[in-house]
Structure formats: C-alpha cells, structure tokens
Design a protein around this motif. Sequence first.
Motif, PDB file in Angstrom:
ATOM      1  N   VAL A   1      21.440  65.659  13.086  1.00 14.00           N
ATOM      2  CA  VAL A   1      21.781  66.574  14.164  1.00 14.00           C
ATOM      3  C   VAL A   1      23.131  67.247  13.941  1.00 14.00           C
TER       4      VAL A   1
ATOM      5  N   MET B   1      20.968  63.596  24.373  1.00 13.82           N
ATOM      6  CA  MET B   1      20.811  63.444  22.932  1.00 13.82           C
ATOM      7  C   MET B   1      19.649  62.510  22.597  1.00 13.82           C
TER       8      MET B   1
ATOM      9  N   PRO C   1      14.109  63.152  22.261  1.00 12.63           N
ATOM     10  CA  PRO C   1      13.756  62.755  20.894  1.00 12.63           C
ATOM     11  C   PRO C   1      13.115  61.372  20.823  1.00 12.63           C
TER      12      PRO C   1
ATOM     13  N   ALA D   1      19.353  68.488  20.314  1.00 15.74           N
ATOM     14  CA  ALA D   1      18.793  67.321  19.621  1.00 15.74           C
ATOM     15  C   ALA D   1      17.383  67.629  19.115  1.00 15.74           C
ATOM     16  N   LEU D   2      16.637  68.421  19.900  1.00  9.80           N
ATOM     17  CA  LEU D   2      15.258  68.727  19.511  1.00  9.80           C
ATOM     18  C   LEU D   2      15.198  69.659  18.301  1.00  9.80           C
ATOM     19  N   GLN D   3      16.319  70.352  17.990  1.00 12.86           N
ATOM     20  CA  GLN D   3      16.336  71.202  16.789  1.00 12.86           C
ATOM     21  C   GLN D   3      16.757  70.429  15.557  1.00 12.86           C
ATOM     22  N   GLY D   4      17.257  69.183  15.776  1.00 12.99           N
ATOM     23  CA  GLY D   4      17.880  68.470  14.671  1.00 12.99           C
ATOM     24  C   GLY D   4      16.932  67.649  13.839  1.00 12.99           C
ATOM     25  N   PHE D   5      16.148  68.304  13.000  1.00 10.51           N
ATOM     26  CA  PHE D   5      15.309  67.561  12.058  1.00 10.51           C
ATOM     27  C   PHE D   5      16.184  67.080  10.908  1.00 10.51           C
TER      28      PHE D   5
END
Lengths: 194, 191
Positions: free
Chosen positions: B33, B92, B96, B26-30
């Motif tokens: 996601v 998830m 975030p 989730a933290l990579q999903g700019f």
Amino acid sequence: MTGALTLVLSVQDWLNLLFHYLMLSLLSVGGAVSTVPDMHRFLVEQQHWLTDAQFNASIALAQASPGPNLLFVALLGWNVGLNAGGWLTGLLGVLLSLAGILIPSTVLTYAAAQWGHRNRDLRAVRAFKQGMAPIVVALLMATSWILASANGSSLQDWPLWLVTVAAALIVWRTKTHLLWLLGAGALLGWHGLV
Amino acid sequence: MSSLPAEDHPQPQSPTDLFVSFTLLALQGFGGVMAVVQRELVEKKRWMTREEFIEDWAVAQVMPGPNVVNLSMMIGARSFGFKGAMAALAGMLTAPLILVLLLALVYAQFAGHPGVAGALRGMGAVAAGLIAATGLKLAGALLNNVLGLRLCAAFGALCFVAIALLRWPLVYVLFGLGGAACVLAYARLKP
C-alpha cells in the motif's frame, strides 16, 4: 485450502495462538513480513496447525489482494480455524491472530508518535527525523529491489525486470493511475509475455 | 522544514473522512500500500508534504508492527487524536480483510490455472516498480536535509547495499546506519 488437516483445539491452544502473535508483534520491527519465518516454525513445524501448502497459499493470496500485506496473518488464522472446525472457528482464528499481531505494536507506535509530535522541536527529535530520511528513501529502493528479484532472479527473467523499471519510470514521471499499470502487468503475465 | 505549520495544507475533515479515504486507498494497494499512500495523501489530497511523509515513515519503520498500519494510525492521530487513529486503522483493514477472506474462499477453484499464476507474476513486477517510484519521488525531499546531499547519498547507498544486496537484518541497519546518520544530523542542527 480446506480439509488438509483436522484439528481439535482447546481454549489453551487458542490462547497459545493469541500469545504467540502478541509476542511476534513486539518483534516485528521491519513489518509483519519479517516474522514470517517464525510463524512458519510455530504454525507448521511445531504445532502442526497448518500444512506447508496452506501456509504458502495464505501468503501468496494476501500479496495478490489489495490492502496491507499484513492480512496474510488473518489468512493464516483463518486456515487454522478452518482446520479446527468451520467458518466460525475460522473467524475466531482471524480475530485472535489479527488482534495479537496488531495490539502491542500499535499501542507502542501510537505512544511514541504522540510523544514525538509533542516534542517535535527538541533537537534530538529533529535530528532523528533528518538523519533517518536518507535511510528511509534507500529502504524503499531496497524493498523494490527485493520484490523484483523475488519475482525473477535469472537472466531469462529480463522481461519482468523491464516491467518493473518501466512501471517505476512511468509512475515517477507521469500521473498515470496505478491500477492501469497493475492491470497491464496482470495482462502481460496472463498471456505469458513476462 | 517540519516547523511549517500544518494549517498550510488541507486536512482530513472528520474521522469518517479518514475512514473512507483509507478504505479507498487500501483497496487500490495491490502488492503493498506504500506507493498508494504516498500518491493519495501527498500528491492528491496534500494532507502532508513529502518531508512529513518521510518523517512519519521513519517512525513507522523503527517501531514494531506493519509499517503502513503504523503510518495510517499516525496520520489519523495527527488530526483527530485517538479517534482519528482508530478511524484510519479501521479504514485500512476492514474492507481489505473482507475481500481477502472472500478471495480465499474462491481461490481453490482457480489456483491451478497457469494464467492466474502469470498474472500474479506480472502484477508483482509492477508493484516492485511502484515502490521504486515512491523512493524516487521522496528523494527530492532530501534536497533540504541538514546532512547535505553528499552525506545523504552516501548513507542511502550504504543502506541499499546492506539491505538489498547483502540482505543484512533490518534491525542492525536501522540502528547502525540510521543511528550514525542521526548523530551526524544532531551535530549539524543548531541547538
């Protein structure tokens, strides 16, 4: 984003917020984003709990930060809460709006998914999955198209489209880490190249 | 295809594994996601095949609620039932959520900077490309579809035109086009 409005919210108002999101949750086929127009109608036009600027900034910020886009709902609740007092009411706003938007839809989806998994050999369940597959792939392409045209839809925006196509080809064909590509996009944008 | 036993590929080890994995992805999903979920769970961890991903996403899509949230919950539930669903969901959302609230607190100071707006535009363009790439990768799974390639292409093209170009409401497209495709698939599947 603070200090734009000063609100006094009663218990009734907080429950109203919760119930509105509980209802929107059930209507959010296609994701929380599909209910944005109604959230604007309710929060800004009807209740006057948020300003237009707060509403737009909440959505833009959630898009720009990592995680599911649904978090814009949390930011809307946060800003309603800030307008109604301080960070404590802000957290209450986050809690109520997130719980509202999540609980009905997740309960329904969980039940449906468990049922579908138990009955995965049924002809109807297999037909559903096979039939929906091309639609799902096409929806991804359509989502990409809509996002790209929201960024720039005029002819001068061709560099933005070029970035989108290049990113798609690189990710499709190579193992490049996604964060490198996002970083490159941010750099190009920061320097005004796209 | 979906009748392959799940034990053929790696599975999450525990609810904690689910929570950590979903937090990291989730933290990579700019800017969405979905692209990251596909890459991490199908390509890297191999918890699911392309076909299984498409099937789960079809369910996540027709049910109300945010698609990625639905999807993560379904993947968690597959291995550890309700506990797994909650672990995936919490992974998830938790990190975030904290991050987006912190961002909201510092946003006011930088909102006026033209570089910030430009960077957001650039990242948005890349994010659109990532989603298209996910679609291109998943398209390969249609080779085994019971509808056959020609029908898959026809349904896909119609769906793209309806949603991307004509901007029809998703509900009509899902139930109309999707319904027709399911009926055809039903007819072609052996009882």
